[in-house]
Scaffold this motif. Structure first.
Motif, PDB file in Angstrom:
ATOM      1  N   VAL A 101      55.938  96.596  34.680  1.00 16.33           N
ATOM      2  CA  VAL A 101      56.775  95.399  34.811  1.00 16.33           C
ATOM      3  C   VAL A 101      56.223  94.296  33.903  1.00 16.33           C
ATOM      4  O   VAL A 101      55.021  94.019  33.919  1.00 16.33           O
ATOM      5  CB  VAL A 101      56.795  94.903  36.277  1.00 16.33           C
TER       6      VAL A 101
ATOM      7  N   PRO B 152      56.925  90.524  33.490  1.00 19.63           N
ATOM      8  CA  PRO B 152      57.669  89.324  33.898  1.00 19.63           C
ATOM      9  C   PRO B 152      57.731  88.249  32.814  1.00 19.63           C
ATOM     10  O   PRO B 152      58.642  87.436  32.818  1.00 19.63           O
ATOM     11  CB  PRO B 152      56.904  88.811  35.123  1.00 19.63           C
TER      12      PRO B 152
ATOM     13  N   GLY C 200      60.863  82.820  39.896  1.00 18.03           N
ATOM     14  CA  GLY C 200      60.659  84.187  39.403  1.00 18.03           C
ATOM     15  C   GLY C 200      60.918  84.353  37.921  1.00 18.03           C
ATOM     16  O   GLY C 200      60.835  85.461  37.391  1.00 18.03           O
ATOM     17  N   SER C 201      61.226  83.247  37.227  1.00 14.64           N
ATOM     18  CA  SER C 201      61.542  83.399  35.807  1.00 14.64           C
ATOM     19  C   SER C 201      60.283  83.582  34.952  1.00 14.64           C
ATOM     20  O   SER C 201      60.378  83.945  33.782  1.00 14.64           O
ATOM     21  CB  SER C 201      62.344  82.191  35.308  1.00 14.64           C
TER      22      SER C 201
ATOM     23  N   ALA D 212      64.314  84.907  33.034  1.00 18.42           N
ATOM     24  CA  ALA D 212      63.889  86.319  33.007  1.00 18.42           C
ATOM     25  C   ALA D 212      62.758  86.562  32.009  1.00 18.42           C
ATOM     26  O   ALA D 212      62.806  87.500  31.206  1.00 18.42           O
ATOM     27  CB  ALA D 212      65.077  87.223  32.705  1.00 18.42           C
TER      28      ALA D 212
ATOM     29  N   ARG E 298      72.569  86.713  40.785  1.00 13.43           N
ATOM     30  CA  ARG E 298      71.144  86.625  41.113  1.00 13.43           C
ATOM     31  C   ARG E 298      70.300  86.662  39.846  1.00 13.43           C
ATOM     32  O   ARG E 298      70.717  87.273  38.856  1.00 13.43           O
ATOM     33  CB  ARG E 298      70.734  87.816  41.988  1.00 13.43           C
TER      34      ARG E 298
ATOM     35  N   ALA F 211      67.598  87.844  37.151  1.00  9.90           N
ATOM     36  CA  ALA F 211      67.319  89.220  36.726  1.00  9.90           C
ATOM     37  C   ALA F 211      66.052  89.737  37.396  1.00  9.90           C
ATOM     38  O   ALA F 211      65.108  88.979  37.644  1.00  9.90           O
ATOM     39  CB  ALA F 211      67.156  89.244  35.212  1.00  9.90           C
ATOM     40  N   ASP F 212      66.032  91.019  37.687  1.00  7.84           N
ATOM     41  CA  ASP F 212      64.856  91.659  38.271  1.00  7.84           C
ATOM     42  C   ASP F 212      63.846  91.932  37.146  1.00  7.84           C
ATOM     43  O   ASP F 212      64.162  92.658  36.193  1.00  7.84           O
ATOM     44  CB  ASP F 212      65.317  92.970  38.933  1.00  7.84           C
ATOM     45  N   PRO F 213      62.619  91.373  37.241  1.00  9.49           N
ATOM     46  CA  PRO F 213      61.653  91.588  36.153  1.00  9.49           C
ATOM     47  C   PRO F 213      61.352  93.067  35.931  1.00  9.49           C
ATOM     48  O   PRO F 213      60.977  93.466  34.833  1.00  9.49           O
ATOM     49  CB  PRO F 213      60.396  90.852  36.634  1.00  9.49           C
ATOM     50  N   ALA F 214      61.523  93.877  36.979  1.00 12.57           N
ATOM     51  CA  ALA F 214      61.229  95.301  36.833  1.00 12.57           C
ATOM     52  C   ALA F 214      62.318  96.014  36.034  1.00 12.57           C
ATOM     53  O   ALA F 214      62.072  97.076  35.476  1.00 12.57           O
ATOM     54  CB  ALA F 214      61.080  95.940  38.211  1.00 12.57           C
ATOM     55  N   ALA F 215      63.509  95.432  35.998  1.00 12.67           N
ATOM     56  CA  ALA F 215      64.600  96.084  35.268  1.00 12.67           C
ATOM     57  C   ALA F 215      65.495  95.037  34.633  1.00 12.67           C
ATOM     58  O   ALA F 215      66.632  94.826  35.065  1.00 12.67           O
ATOM     59  CB  ALA F 215      65.400  96.972  36.226  1.00 12.67           C
ATOM     60  N   PRO F 216      64.977  94.327  33.600  1.00 12.26           N
ATOM     61  CA  PRO F 216      65.820  93.319  32.958  1.00 12.26           C
ATOM     62  C   PRO F 216      67.021  93.989  32.285  1.00 12.26           C
ATOM     63  O   PRO F 216      66.879  95.093  31.750  1.00 12.26           O
ATOM     64  CB  PRO F 216      64.893  92.680  31.923  1.00 12.26           C
TER      65      PRO F 216
END
Ligand SMILES: Nc1ncnc2c1ncn2[C@@H]1O[C@H](COP(=O)(O)OP(=O)(O)OP(=O)(O)O)[C@@H](O)[C@H]1O
Length: 629
Positions: free
Chosen positions: A313, A315, A336-337, A522, A567, A569-574
C-alpha cells in the motif's frame, strides 16, 4: 487510596508483615527453635497457640519467625523477575524493530507456558533449595512482566512526545528512561507488587513440595507441609502458616494500588483538554552556516517525488514541493489523503514497516535520505519543530513543563540544568504564558489546551527553528483559543523568518496562516495555488468541492449541508487514471484511464486535472445517507 479505610487497613497489614519480617527473628528466634521433648506434637493450647512440632517447638512462634525468610525470598525472586522482564520488555525499543521482533517472539512463546509449570521446571533444573527456587520463580514471572512492559512501552512509544523527543535527537536509552518508563511506572509497579504476592504463594508451594527452603531453614511453605502431616491431630499447625501466606499475599496485592498512586499520580489524573503542539528543536552554531547555504536560494525544504508505503500500500504516491524561508504552506485534503504521512516523512518519523522514498528530500541543504540514520535526529533536532494535534500525547505527562523545555537546551545547546531552566521560563514568557516561572514548575495537566500548545511552540523556540511542521494544531481547540494559537504561529514565523508547514482539513485555518495551499487527494497533490486565489481562482474540481463544502455566513441553513459525493479513494487500491474521477462530475473516459500530472500553470499555481480550464458545473450534491467526508 491510603485515605480510604481499605487502603489504610491494607497498608497497616503490609506494615505489620514487614515489621514482623524484621523483628520476629530477633524477638522470638530463641523460642521458635527451643526444643521441648516433653510436648512433642502437642495440640493448640494456651501455652502453644498453634501447638508444637515433632521436636516440641512452638509452631506459632516459628510462623512468626518464618516471616523474614518467606517475605525476603519472595521479594528477591520478584526483583529478579521484574529486572529480567523489564530488560526483555524494553528490548524492542532499545534494539530496534528487527532484533526487537525476535525478543518479542521469544517472550510470546515463554508466556504461553503456565507460570507454575515454568517455576517447577526451573526449580528442578536449578536444584532443590532456596538458591534454586529464587531464580526459578524469578524466571517464571519474567515473561508475563516482559509482555506487560512491551505492550505498555509500545503504547507510550507511539505517542507524540516520544516522537518529539526523537526529532530533538534524544537517544534511545534516554527516551526510555525519561519518557517511556516514567509513564508506565504505575501499572508496572502494581504488577510487580502483585507479582510479589504471587511469588510468596509460589515459594510456599515449592517449599511445600520440598523444592524450596531446606532444613534446618524453614518458611511458611515448609511449616505448612509439616502441619499438613498432622492435620487431623492439630489443624492449627497447618492453618496458621496457611493464613500467614494468604494475609501477606493479600497485603502485597492490595498495597500495589496505593503504591502506584504514590509514585505516578499524575499519569492517572491528567485530563484531556485542548490540543497541543509538540517538540522543539533548537539551532546550534552550525545552523547559522547552514542557513547561509540555504539562504542562497532560500529553500528550507525541498521535496521531490516523495513516496510513503506500507508493504504493497502506498498512501503517499509521489508528492513534491519547496518551502522557502518564512513561507507558510498549508496541506489540505480529506481524512486519509496522506497529509500526516507527508509531514511525518519529512520529519523522518515513519517507522518500519513504513518505507520512505524520494527523488529529493533536502532540509536546509542536507540530503535527508543520504544522512546516516544516526545523524538525522541531530540534524532535524537542531532546526525542526513539530506541532502535533493530540492534546493528551504531546507533552510527557509525568514531567514538569519547564523540565521538558529545558531538556531541549541541555540536549542541543549543551546548557547546564540551571541556565536551561531559566531559558525555558524565558521562552514560556515569550509565548505569553502568564506567571511563566510558576507555570514552568507545573505538570502538563495543569495547563489548559491552548496554554499547552503555546508552551509547545515555546519549546520549539528553545533553539532557533527553521521549520515548524504543525499537524492539525488547533483542531481540538475552541475558536477563541484557536485564533490565539494561530496568531502566535504567525508571530513566530514573522519574527524569526521560520517556514511553516501546516496540515489541516480546515480551509479557514489555512487561509489565516498560509501563503500557499497544497490540495492533497489520494496521496497526490492535485492543486498548488496561492491562498489569495483559493476562493475564486481554484481550478481543480476537488479544490472547488472542498471550498463548497465549507459553510459560510451566506449558506442557507434550511438546506442540507453540502458534501462531496462518493468516498475517498482506498489507498490500497487507488483507481486507475485520475483518483478523483469516480467522484468528479467532469470526468470522462480519458480521466478514468490516464492520471494527469501536476502541471505548472505559469501563474504561480500547479494543477493536475484534464479539465482544469473548463468551468465545470458544481460537483456538489446534497448530503445523502452514507455519503460524505
Ligand atoms: N502506519 C500505517 N500503516 C499502514 N497504513 C497507514 C499507516 N499510517 C497511515 N496509514 C494510511 O495512510 C493513509 C493516509 O494517512 P494520513 O494519516 O497521512 O492521512 P491524513 O490525510 O493525515 O488524514 P487525517 O486528517 O485523518 O489525519 C490512510 O489511509 C492511513 O490509513
Amino acid at each position: 487510596m491510603l485515605r480510604t479505610p481499605v487502603g489504610m487497613a491494607t497498608a497497616v497489614l503490609l506494615g505489620v508483615v514487614l515489621l514482623l519480617a524484621v523483628v520476629a527473628p530477633l524477638l522470638w528466634g530463641g523460642r521458635a527453635d527451643a526444643v521441648d521433648t516433653a510436648h512433642i506434637l502437642a495440640p493448640a493450647s494456651a501455652e502453644h497457640w498453634a501447638g508444637t512440632d515433632n521436636l516440641g517447638r512452638d509452631i506459632f512462634f516459628r510462623v512468626l519467625v518464618a516471616t523474614r525468610t518467606s517475605v525476603w525470598l519472595a521479594l528477591l525472586s520478584t526483583g529478579l523477575g521484574v529486572a529480567v522482564g523489564l530488560l526483555l520488555g524494553t528490548a524492542p525499543l532499545l534494539l530496534g524493530p528487527r532484533l526487537g521482533r525476535l525478543v518479542t517472539a521469544a517472550v510470546n512463546i515463554a508466556v504461553a507456558f503456565p507460570g507454575l509449570l515454568l517455576a517447577l521446571s526451573f526449580a528442578v533444573i536449578f536444584g532443590a533449595g532456596a538458591s534454586g527456587a529464587v531464580p526459578a520463580i524469578g524466571l517464571a514471572i519474567a515473561p508475563g512482566f516482559a509482555r506487560l512492559t512491551q505492550t505498555l512501552a509500545a503504547t507510550v512509544a507511539g505517542r507524540d512526545f516520544v516522537a518529539a523527543a526523537r526529532i530533538a535527537g534524544v537517544g534511545r536509552v534516554r527516551v526510555l528512561l525519561r519518557h517511556v518508563l516514567p509513564n508506565i511506572a504505575e501499572p508496572l509497579l502494581v504488577n510487580a507488587t502483585m507479582a510479589a504476592g504471587g511469588s510468596l504463594l509460589a515459594f510456599a508451594g515449592l517449599s511445600f513440595l520440598g523444592l524450596g527452603v531446606q532444613t534446618p531453614g524453614y518458611d511458611w511453605g515448609r511449616l505448612l507441609g509439616e502441619g499438613l502431616n498432622g492435620i487431623y491431630l492439630n489443624p492449627a499447625a497447618a492453618l496458621v502458616p496457611g493464613v500467614a501466606v494468604v494475609l501477606a499475599g493479600l497485603a502485597f496485592n492490595l498495597v500495589g494500588e496505593a503504591a502506584a498512586k504514590a509514585v505516578g499520580p499524575r499519569t492517572t489524573t491528567a485530563p484531556a483538554r485542548g490540543a497541543s503542539v509538540d517538540v522543539a528543536a533548537p539551532a546550534e552554531r552550525r545552523g547559522a552556516d547552514r542557513a547561509g547555504v540555504a539562504g542562497q536560494d532560500d529553500a528550507v525544504l525541498v521535496v521531490e517525488d516523495l513516496r510513503v508505503s506500507f508493504g504493497p500500500v502506498t498512501p503517499v504516491r509521489g508528492v513534491g514541493f519547496t518551502l522557502r524561508r518564512g513561507e507558510a504552506v498549508g496541506i489540505v485534503g480529506e481524512s486519509g489523503s496522506g497529509k500526516s504521512l507527508t509531514a511525518l516523512a519529512v520529519a523522518q518519523l515513519i517507522e518500519q514497516p513504513g518505507h520512505v522514498a524520494a527523488r529529493r528530500l533536502e532540509f536546509l541543504g542536507d540530503d535527508l535520505l543520504r544522512t546516516p540514520p544516526r545523524a538525522r535526529p541531530r540534524l532535524l533536532g537542531t532546526s525542526l519543530t513539530m506541532v502535533f494535534q493530540d492534546p493528551m500525547t504531546s507533552f510527557n505527562p509525568v514531567q514538569r513543563i519547564g523540565r521538558q523545555l529545558a531538556e531541549v537546551a541541555e540536549q542541543h545547546l549543551g546548557q547546564r540544568r540551571g541556565p536551561a531552566l531559566a531559558r525555558a521560563v524565558d521562552r514560556l514568557r515569550a509565548v505569553r504564558i502568564p506567571g511563566a516561572a510558576r507555570r514552568a514548575r507545573q505538570f502538563p495537566h495543569e495547563f489548559s489546551g491552548g496554554m499547552r500548545q503555546r508552551a509547545m511552540i515555546g519549546m520549539g523556540l528553545m533553539g532557533e527553528p527553521k521549520l515548524i511542521i504543525a499537524d492539525e494544531p488547533t483542531t481540538a481547540l475552541d475558536v477563541t483559543v484557536q485564533r490565539q494559537v494561530l496568531s502566535l504561529l504567525a508571530e513566530v514565523r514573522a519574527a524569526d523568518d521560520v517556514a511553516v508547514l501546516l496540515i489541516s482539513h480546515d480551509l479557514g485555518v489555512v487561509e489565516q496562516v498560509c501563503d500557499r495551499v497544497l490540495v492533497m487527494y489520494a496521496g497526490r497533490f492535485v492543486e498548488d495555488l496561492p491562498v489569495a486565489r483559493l476562493r475564486g481562482g481554484a481550478r481543480h474540481p476537488y479544490t472547488r468541492a472542498l471550498l463548497g463544502a465549507v459553510p459560510d455566513l451566506a449558506t442557507d441553513r434550511d438546506q442540507p449541508l453540502v458534501v462531496i459525493p462518493g468516498r475517498p479513494a482506498d489507498p490500497a487500491a487507488p483507481p486507475p487514471g485520475c483518483a478523483f474521477a469516480p467522484r468528479c462530475p467532469l470526468a470522462d473516459d480519458h480521466c478514468g484511464r490516464a492520471d494527469p500530472a501536476l502541471v505548472d500553470d505559469g501563474s504561480g499555481g500547479r494543477v493536475a486535472c484534464w479539465h482544469a480550464d473548463e468551468r465545470p458545473e458544481p460537483v456538489l450534491s446534497a448530503a445523502t445517507e452514507g455519503e460524505g467526508r
